[in-house]
Design an enzyme around this catalytic site. Structure first.
Site, PDB file in Angstrom:
ATOM      1  N   ASP A  97      -1.281 -37.090  -5.818  1.00  0.00           N
ATOM      2  CA  ASP A  97      -0.447 -38.167  -6.860  1.00  0.00           C
ATOM      3  C   ASP A  97      -1.124 -37.898  -8.309  1.00  0.00           C
ATOM      4  OD1 ASP A  97       0.736 -40.317  -8.409  1.00  0.00           O
ATOM      5  OD2 ASP A  97      -0.597 -41.711  -7.339  1.00  0.00           O
TER       6      ASP A  97
ATOM      7  N   ASN B 268      -0.057 -39.288 -11.163  1.00  0.00           N
ATOM      8  CA  ASN B 268       0.172 -40.321 -12.154  1.00  0.00           C
ATOM      9  C   ASN B 268      -0.282 -41.562 -11.866  1.00  0.00           C
ATOM     10  OD1 ASN B 268       2.170 -40.761 -10.572  1.00  0.00           O
ATOM     11  ND2 ASN B 268       3.752 -41.056 -12.081  1.00  0.00           N
TER      12      ASN B 268
ATOM     13  N   ASP C  80       0.731 -43.621  -9.377  1.00  0.00           N
ATOM     14  CA  ASP C  80       1.516 -44.546  -8.626  1.00  0.00           C
ATOM     15  C   ASP C  80       1.618 -45.016  -7.426  1.00  0.00           C
ATOM     16  OD1 ASP C  80       2.861 -42.525  -8.064  1.00  0.00           O
ATOM     17  OD2 ASP C  80       4.763 -42.962  -8.974  1.00  0.00           O
TER      18      ASP C  80
ATOM     19  N   ASP D   4       3.523 -36.473  -6.048  1.00  0.00           N
ATOM     20  CA  ASP D   4       4.354 -35.865  -6.881  1.00  0.00           C
ATOM     21  C   ASP D   4       4.257 -34.257  -7.379  1.00  0.00           C
ATOM     22  OD1 ASP D   4       2.227 -35.917  -8.960  1.00  0.00           O
ATOM     23  OD2 ASP D   4       2.775 -38.140  -8.988  1.00  0.00           O
TER      24      ASP D   4
ATOM     25  N   ASP E 262      13.662 -27.549   1.221  1.00  0.00           N
ATOM     26  CA  ASP E 262      14.070 -27.891   2.357  1.00  0.00           C
ATOM     27  C   ASP E 262      15.507 -28.056   2.117  1.00  0.00           C
ATOM     28  OD1 ASP E 262      14.414 -29.425   4.967  1.00  0.00           O
ATOM     29  OD2 ASP E 262      12.265 -29.707   4.563  1.00  0.00           O
TER      30      ASP E 262
ATOM     31  N   ASP F 288      17.446 -27.886   7.466  1.00  0.00           N
ATOM     32  CA  ASP F 288      17.053 -29.348   8.300  1.00  0.00           C
ATOM     33  C   ASP F 288      18.220 -29.208   9.544  1.00  0.00           C
ATOM     34  OD1 ASP F 288      15.585 -31.823   8.505  1.00  0.00           O
ATOM     35  OD2 ASP F 288      17.433 -32.712   8.237  1.00  0.00           O
TER      36      ASP F 288
ATOM     37  N   GLU G 157      15.673 -25.559  11.499  1.00  0.00           N
ATOM     38  CA  GLU G 157      15.303 -26.273  12.180  1.00  0.00           C
ATOM     39  C   GLU G 157      16.301 -26.695  13.390  1.00  0.00           C
ATOM     40  OE1 GLU G 157      13.242 -30.946  12.568  1.00  0.00           O
ATOM     41  OE2 GLU G 157      15.389 -30.513  11.555  1.00  0.00           O
TER      42      GLU G 157
ATOM     43  N   HIS H  46       5.650 -32.678   9.589  1.00  0.00           N
ATOM     44  CA  HIS H  46       5.661 -33.991   9.197  1.00  0.00           C
ATOM     45  C   HIS H  46       6.287 -34.776  10.183  1.00  0.00           C
ATOM     46  CE1 HIS H  46       9.681 -32.417   8.743  1.00  0.00           C
ATOM     47  NE2 HIS H  46      10.012 -33.447   8.228  1.00  0.00           N
ATOM     48  N   ASP H  47       6.839 -34.444  11.249  1.00  0.00           N
ATOM     49  CA  ASP H  47       7.637 -35.373  12.301  1.00  0.00           C
ATOM     50  C   ASP H  47       6.716 -35.375  13.597  1.00  0.00           C
ATOM     51  OD1 ASP H  47       9.751 -35.426  10.909  1.00  0.00           O
ATOM     52  OD2 ASP H  47      10.675 -33.725  11.802  1.00  0.00           O
TER      53      ASP H  47
HETATM   54  O1  TEU Z   1      14.157 -33.533  11.947  1.00  0.00           O
HETATM   55  C1  TEU Z   1      15.002 -33.462  13.055  1.00  0.00           C
HETATM   56  C2  TEU Z   1      14.818 -33.744  14.350  1.00  0.00           C
HETATM   57  O2  TEU Z   1      15.066 -33.323  15.388  1.00  0.00           O
HETATM   58  C3  TEU Z   1      13.810 -35.238  14.461  1.00  0.00           C
HETATM   59  O3  TEU Z   1      14.809 -36.011  15.009  1.00  0.00           O
HETATM   60  C4  TEU Z   1      12.914 -35.025  15.058  1.00  0.00           C
HETATM   61  O4  TEU Z   1      12.683 -34.482  16.157  1.00  0.00           O
HETATM   62  C5  TEU Z   1      12.110 -36.480  15.024  1.00  0.00           C
HETATM   63  O5  TEU Z   1      11.583 -36.632  13.791  1.00  0.00           O
HETATM   64  C6  TEU Z   1      10.755 -36.158  15.981  1.00  0.00           C
HETATM   65  O6  TEU Z   1      10.311 -37.690  16.117  1.00  0.00           O
HETATM   66  C7  TEU Z   1      14.576 -33.451  10.582  1.00  0.00           C
HETATM   67  C8  TEU Z   1      13.388 -33.910   9.802  1.00  0.00           C
HETATM   68  O7  TEU Z   1      12.383 -33.006  10.002  1.00  0.00           O
HETATM   69  C9  TEU Z   1      13.179 -35.447   9.752  1.00  0.00           C
HETATM   70  O8  TEU Z   1      11.887 -35.656   8.936  1.00  0.00           O
HETATM   71  C10 TEU Z   1      14.272 -36.076   9.597  1.00  0.00           C
HETATM   72  O9  TEU Z   1      14.323 -37.193   9.782  1.00  0.00           O
HETATM   73  C11 TEU Z   1      15.386 -35.777  10.277  1.00  0.00           C
HETATM   74  O10 TEU Z   1      15.795 -34.154  10.259  1.00  0.00           O
HETATM   75  C12 TEU Z   1      16.773 -36.169   9.533  1.00  0.00           C
HETATM   76  O11 TEU Z   1      17.006 -35.648   8.308  1.00  0.00           O
HETATM   77 CA    CA Z   2       2.785 -40.177  -8.468  1.00  0.00          CA
END
Ligand code: TEU
Ligand code: CA
Length: 560
Positions: free
Chosen positions: A21, A23, A25, A29, A98, A199, A255, A327-328
């Site tokens: 971050d 700035n 907040d 960013d 993405d 995605d 993905e 991130h998931d």
């Molecule tokens: O994720 C797709 C997906 O298959 C997710 O349901 C994933 O399996 C789940 O997050 C696991 O718990 C993509 C993105 O990576 C995710 O961040 C998004 O929320 C999703 O698509 C919808 O765009």
């Molecule tokens: Ca920021």
């Protein structure tokens, strides 16, 4: 094997909201990312994949896009984006964006038009259907809980949303929708970006008539079967490739939940002109029960079988992408390693696997310093829509708070979304303000500043590993054959990578106990290339003692 830059390079995924971050907040960013480009370059990163930065009301942290040609207010402006692209290119790095086009936000201008009346020209940009006796049109469930259909009283119809109700699915059957998307892709490539991570791209084609889907065990909803790898998905991707992608030297990675190597070949076989790579989920599901929230005991032989199948399946045509978290997903060291007693060792061992299997390695931010899952223990601290929806559902079902919190600690997507730990100052140096999600309390121990200064850190091991994979003589780790040995071993994962006369041997101890690597390997000695403990060259490779989570790579040299 055709040589390509995206086969030889390493990708680093940034989740912008949690990266840096600039700035104050409390939200990461674009300027914050620019500040850290030298850090990434120093690590040896060539390609940065940015999770979505487009305009978005943030129902799903940017995966709900309200304007594909603008930047989210909290992240900055298009000017910042141009600067980010040029600062990356200046450092000889590339940018992958993405691309979220299975759905948009319900606040996208197209959807606002679409829902305004039955005969609006944008009506068919989305998937609208009449109800079924006051019930949704079919049994499909949303991935974030409940039905995948939302009723709209204005026109007395339901719209489809495979994810949250603020993420209506776009109607790819409509040629105008496809044209809009292709033009938008073109617009971004012309800005200078170098590729796309797409995605849930294998969900864009739904089975005609939208029939009920097969139910998941224990659920009243149907998931997947009527839209994963649907009937026209290859037609659409081929079209996208011919119309746009093929005109540029860019990389694409789809993905794609629910693909096997057989299915995958249709997406990534280089003769079919669709995508370069994809993310499969087979190793993201084998430690789970009916849903991701229930744990299942896993065996190392299962992991070997999964990766082996994928190496074999894509070895002639196509290419693998290699990842153990994003991130998931939970943090890989917490999930597949030991984040308590052997955090550093097991983080390095897992990295060794990801960077020495055949394919392109993807690093998720924080992985390079061995960041771990977070034990919040309080629902107030969670932010993720999937997590919050599931919590509510399970509370209603009567599951105890304790059991729910345990499941969240293991699997919540927020494990990966706590702020990047830069140093030991307040909020880990991520922000000078209040972070949008709490910092993992272990930041004093685990942070980049500390890792950079420590020659034995996870960070410095990654640097060495990345460099090793890229060295000219070692392109064997990129293009070499893969041969698994000790197939049945439940503790040691070991394989050769070989190219012409060059042969490397990878040894990985997946357990917290000492193991003996033992293999009939006569007339050779081993030159050590990298290890996560102190180790030396060996005159014989027949028997090697491996300490807990030890990883070693040897060049196997014949002795006359
Ligand atoms: O994720 C797709 C997906 O298959 C997710 O349901 C994933 O399996 C789940 O997050 C696991 O718990 C993509 C993105 O990576 C995710 O961040 C998004 O929320 C999703 O698509 C919808 O765009
Ligand atoms: Ca920021």
């Amino acid at each position: 094997m055709e040589r390509k830059w995206w086969k030889e390079q390493v990708v680093y995924q940034i989740y912008p909201r949690s990266f840096n971050d600039a700035n104050g907040d409390g939200i990461g960013d674009l300027k914050g990312i620019i500040e850290k480009l030298d850090y990434l370059r120093d690590l040896g990163i060539d390609i940065v994949w940015l999770s979505p930065v487009y305009k978005s009301p943030n129902d799903d942290n940017g995966y709900d896009i309200s304007d594909y040609r603008d930047i989210m207010d909290e992240f900055g402006t298009l000017k910042d984006m141009d600067l980010l692209i040029s600062e990356l290119h200046k450092r000889d790095m590339k940018l992958v964006m993405d691309l979220v086009v299975n759905h948009s936000s319900d606040e996208h201008a197209w959807f606002i038009e679409s829902k305004s009346s039955l005969d609006n020209p944008y009506r068919d940009y989305y998937i609208w259907r009449k109800g079924n006796d006051g019930q949704p049109p079919n049994n499909w469930g949303s991935w974030f809980g409940g039905s995948a259909w939302e009723y709209d009283s204005k026109t007395d119809e339901y719209y489809l949303h495979l994810f949250s109700k603020k993420q209506p699915d776009l109607n790819w059957e409509n040629p105008k929708v496809r044209e809009e998307i292709f033009e938008m892709i073109n617009w971004w490539v012309n800005k200078g970006i170098d590729g796309f991570r797409m995605d849930v791209i294998n969900m864009i084609s739904k089975v005609p008539g939208l029939p009920d889907g097969e139910k998941n065990p224990g659920s009243k909803y149907g998931y997947g079967s009527q839209y994963l790898n649907g009937p026209k998905v290859h037609e659409y991707l081929h079209m996208m490739n011919r119309r746009v992608l093929t005109k540029y030297d860019i990389m694409t990675v789809g993905e794609t939940p629910g693909v096997t190597p057989e299915i995958a070949r249709k997406y990534v076989d280089s003769d079919r002109d669709e995508l370069n790579m994809l993310f499969h989920f087979e190793h993201m599901g084998f430690d789970c029960g009916d849903t991701k929230w229930e744990p299942r005991e896993w065996k190392l032989t299962e992991l070997k079988e999964i990766f082996g199948k994928w190496c074999e399946g894509l070895k002639e045509k196509g290419w693998n992408s290699l990842y153990m978290n994003n991130h998931d997903q939970p943090r890989m060291v917490s999930r597949f390693g030991n984040d308590k007693n052997y955090r550093v060792e097991s983080a390095k061992m897992l990295a060794t696997l990801v960077h020495t299997l055949p394919g392109t390695p993807y690093i998720y931010q924080g992985e390079e310093i061995g960041m771990t899952n977070v034990n919040f223990g309080n629902i107030e601290d969670y932010r993720d829509i999937e997590t919050l929806n599931w919590y509510r559902e399970k509370k209603k079902d009567g599951l105890s708070e304790d059991e729910i919190m345990k499941a969240l600690y293991r699997m919540s997507r927020d494990n990966a979304r706590t702020p990047m730990q830069w140093d030991n100052s307040f909020h880990a140096g991520f922000t000078s303000g209040e972070p949008w999600i709490k910092v993992n309390p272990n930041y004093k121990e685990i942070n980049s500043a500390k890792a950079i200064a420590d020659p034995d850190s996870v960070f410095n091991y990654y640097k060495k590993l990345i460099n090793l994979r890229k060295q000219e003589e070692n392109l064997v780790l990129v293009y070499g054959e893969y041969e698994l040995i000790l197939e049945e071993d439940e503790k040691i994962y070991s394989y050769f990578r070989s190219l012409e006369d060059d042969r490397l041997l990878v040894m990985l101890n997946f357990s917290d106990e000492e193991q003996i690597f033992s293999y009939e390997l006569a007339g050779v000695r081993g030159e050590l290339l990298i290890a996560n403990y102190s180790a030396d060259d060996l005159d014989s490779l027949k028997e090697v003692k491996l300490r807990p989570y030890e990883a070693r790579i040897y060049r196997v040299v014949n002795v006359a």
